[in-house]
Write a protein that holds these residues in place. Structure first.
Motif, short mmCIF file in Angstrom:
data_model
loop_
_atom_site.label_atom_id
_atom_site.label_comp_id
_atom_site.label_asym_id
_atom_site.label_seq_id
_atom_site.Cartn_x
_atom_site.Cartn_y
_atom_site.Cartn_z
N ARG A 140 9.79 9.91 -2.33
CA ARG A 140 8.74 8.89 -2.29
C ARG A 140 9.16 7.72 -1.44
O ARG A 140 10.33 7.38 -1.39
N GLY A 152 1.88 14.76 -3.28
CA GLY A 152 2.40 15.17 -4.58
C GLY A 152 2.20 16.66 -4.71
O GLY A 152 1.78 17.31 -3.76
N TRP A 153 2.46 17.17 -5.89
CA TRP A 153 2.37 18.62 -6.01
C TRP A 153 0.95 19.13 -5.81
O TRP A 153 0.74 20.25 -5.37
N SER A 199 3.40 20.96 -11.09
CA SER A 199 4.04 19.70 -11.45
C SER A 199 5.52 19.93 -11.77
O SER A 199 5.93 21.04 -12.11
N ARG A 200 6.28 18.88 -11.68
CA ARG A 200 7.72 18.99 -11.92
C ARG A 200 7.99 19.34 -13.38
O ARG A 200 8.98 19.98 -13.70
N TYR A 214 11.02 13.89 -14.88
CA TYR A 214 11.01 12.53 -14.33
C TYR A 214 12.08 12.38 -13.24
O TYR A 214 11.82 11.84 -12.16
N ASP A 224 11.00 14.03 -10.19
CA ASP A 224 9.85 13.35 -9.61
C ASP A 224 10.25 12.10 -8.86
O ASP A 224 9.80 11.86 -7.74
N GLU A 225 11.08 11.30 -9.48
CA GLU A 225 11.29 9.94 -8.99
C GLU A 225 12.68 9.66 -8.45
O GLU A 225 12.87 8.69 -7.72
#
Lengths: 139, 232, 248
Positions: B56, B70-71, C96-97, C240, C243-244
């Motif tokens: 990001r 995003g996904w 999604s993760r 998380y 993702d981040e």
């Protein structure tokens, strides 16, 4: 500079010049010279892109311009063909020659040549060419 | 026409003290083949990772077809990661089945056609392949997808000439048949430069020049000399 | 989106154990190794049985080592994506993760179940074989020997989700910007483990002969339930991190 053969056509692409213009110019002169016969089918955008190893968008851009010139016509579902009108090709060839000539004369005049001098230059050039046995033939 | 595939506004990404992207502004219109050019470390891979939501931005805004990456947006993107490898226990057929299961828009039929064209044996195991062959497999996984955006990060690195030519041929085919945006990064131009209709030059995480390749040719000569001029 | 089917397809894909690239050990060699180990075990079992030792109940303590394999498996399913250079494919899948890390977790648990079952089968075989050779094999002994094993392997299996989830987080952590926190997680993990399972005297009794016995007490049930809830939290944490906090 690469030489590439597409069907009966030979292209010379120089990567340091705009490709679209080169393809357009070479297609135009091939048609004007009669290298592709009237009514003949020309390679599809995809075939041409493959053969030349260039972006299909570039080819189709050039094809659109040819169509605008009235040199080709697209038949739905069949492909793109050279116009069957000899008159149209002749006219285009004349226009092209006209433009080249106008350019040539304008540039010579910008160098200070008079009409007579230009004519003289052309004669000399013709004799030279005849001696070398090349170039002159086509004119 | 006129749709924007990728939009970046003042995008920043830092790794420690190193700025991978440093205020990057970029607009990529849909339906074009774009060369993302620049030396190693200029931010090409980071940009692609950002478009695919792998990382990001620390600051700035990035949009893929109008949405934040995003996904979900990855459904529309076929992405060849940099220095990627494939699952070594897979055969070509297994790799295709994997793609059919997980990658939206993947066409098995097209993949099989491409495999034949690229001379890949379907029962060949990735483990036993040369790097060039493995690269062909991974490329097929990307270009056999009917998706609006294809992103290839250094698809030609370490690949033999024969494979490279086959890859370029396959790419020309893909581009011919529709409205696809293709982003290809490379730090060497090879025969690929005639494929781009737009070029973006990156340096130190910024766009230093971008435009129509024919315009750039008029200005600099070939893309190769453009690179030499820009990165002097 | 056919989430259900792709989820299980992901699990199946992750279930396969992937070693690092390198020439794998040929099948024949692996079989030879398995055969050699079996032979040695058989010889040891025969020898002990001849020596009059046949009560192998304490051998079931081995079951407490099983969660460690679950941890290893879970870490491996994560880390191989990076080691084998496939992470770019994996993390750009249009899921999604949470979906992705949950699939890794389930794959690790399923794999654990197989390994636990295999361990149980092998231990059962050698235990009963020893009893048979020494001539002490009867219904009562067989039943109690198998029951003990079932209890302990079952207990390990109950702890497996927590450990596997921890492994998934650990793997994600290793590839994230939070990597320096890795030692901290060990402290956290030990603390949590202690909190949940420290009451073991309430459900785990060791008989005078060294044979462990598990009794199903409320404490045990609550501990296991807590560990499962925590496992879910850990998977969310892994998602998380992916993702981040990715370090790429």
């Amino acid at each position: 500079m690469d030489e590439r053969q597409v069907g009966s056509l030979t292209f010379r692409l120089d990567l340091s010049q705009p490709l679209y213009e080169q393809i357009l110019k070479q297609m135009r002169s091939a048609i004007a010279k009669g290298e592709i016969a009237l009514g003949e089918k020309i390679p599809s955008v995809r075939e041409m892109a493959h053969a030349l190893k260039v972006n299909p968008n570039t080819v189709s851009h050039a094809y659109q311009e040819l169509e605008r010139d009235g040199l080709t016509e697209t038949r739905r579902g069949q492909g793109t063909f050279i116009t069957t009108s000899r008159e149209r090709v002749q006219q285009f060839r004349r226009e092209l020659a006209e433009r080249l000539l106008a350019d040539f004369v304008a540039q010579m005049q910008s160098l200070g040549y008079t009409w007579d001098e230009i004519e003289h230059c052309l004669h000399t050039k013709k004799k030279e060419a005849a001696v070398h046995g090349r170039n002159g033939g086509a004119l | 026409m006129g749709e924007t595939a990728v939009l970046c506004e003042q995008v920043e990404k830092r790794y420690g003290a190193n700025r991978a992207l440093d205020g990057l502004d970029l607009t990529i219109p849909a339906g074009r083949v774009v060369g993302v050019l620049g030396p190693n470390g200029s931010g090409k891979s980071t940009l692609f990772r950002m478009i695919t939501g792998l990382v990001r931005p620390d600051a700035g805004r990035i949009r893929v077809f109008g949405e934040a990456p995003g996904w979900r947006t990855n459904r529309d993107i076929a992405y060849l990661p940099d220095r990627a490898r494939w699952y070594s226990d897979h055969t070509v057929q297994q790799a295709f089945r994997w793609a059919e299961t997980f990658l939206p828009g993947f066409s098995l039929e097209e993949a099989l056609g491409l495999a034949e064209f690229m001379k890949l044996p379907l029962d060949g195991r990735v483990r036993d392949m040369s790097r060039g062959q493995e690269a062909r497999v991974m490329l097929i996984l990307c270009i056999a997808r009917r998706v609006p955006l294809i992103i290839l990060d250094e698809p030609f690195t370490g690949i033999d000439t024969v494979s490279r030519e086959k890859i370029i041929d396959a790419l020309i085919d893909r581009v011919s048949d529709g409205e696809r945006t293709v982003l290809i990064s490379t730090h060497e131009l090879y025969e690929v430069e005639a494929l781009f209709d737009l070029a973006v030059f990156l340096e130190s995480g910024r766009v230093i020049r971008s435009g129509d390749t024919d315009e750039l040719r008029r200005q600099f000569g070939s893309m190769h000399s453009a690179m030499q001029t820009l990165y002097r | 989106m056919p989430a259900q089917s792709t989820f299980w397809a992901l699990v199946r894909h992750d279930f396969k154990h992937r070693r690092r690239r390198r020439t794998p050990i040929p099948r024949a060699w692996r079989l030879a190794y398995v055969a050699a180990v079996a032979l040695v075990l058989l010889a040891v079992a025969t020898y002990t049985a001849r020596g009059g030792h046949y009560r192998l109940g304490p051998v079931w303590w081995v079951a407490f080592g099983l969660p460690f394999t679950s941890f290893g498996i879970a870490v491996n399913t994560m880390v191989t994506e990076w080691k084998n250079g496939t992470v770019g494919w994996w993390l750009t899948l249009p899921y999604s993760r949470l979906h992705l890390s949950a699939a890794k977790f389930v794959a690790a648990v399923v794999r654990s179940v197989f390994i636990y079952a295999l361990t149980y089968a092998v231990m059962a075989f050698f235990g009963l074989y020893t009893a048979l050779v020494s001539g002490h094999l009867d219904l009562g002994y067989t039943a109690s020997y198998l029951r003990t094993g079932l209890q302990l392997v079952g207990l390990s299996l109950a702890a497996c989700p927590f450990v596997a989830a921890f492994g998934v987080v650990y793997g994600a952590l290793a590839e994230s910007r939070a990597r320096p926190a890795m030692p901290l997680t060990w402290i956290l993990f030990s603390g949590l483990w202690w909190l949940i399972f420290s009451q073991d005297y309430r459900y785990l009794q060791v008989h005078s002969d060294g044979v462990p016995h598990v009794s199903l007490s409320p404490t045990l049930c609550i501990s296991i339930a807590c560990s499962w809830v925590l496992a879910y939290g850990l998977i969310r944490l892994a998602a998380y991190l992916l993702d981040e906090q990715l370090a790429m």
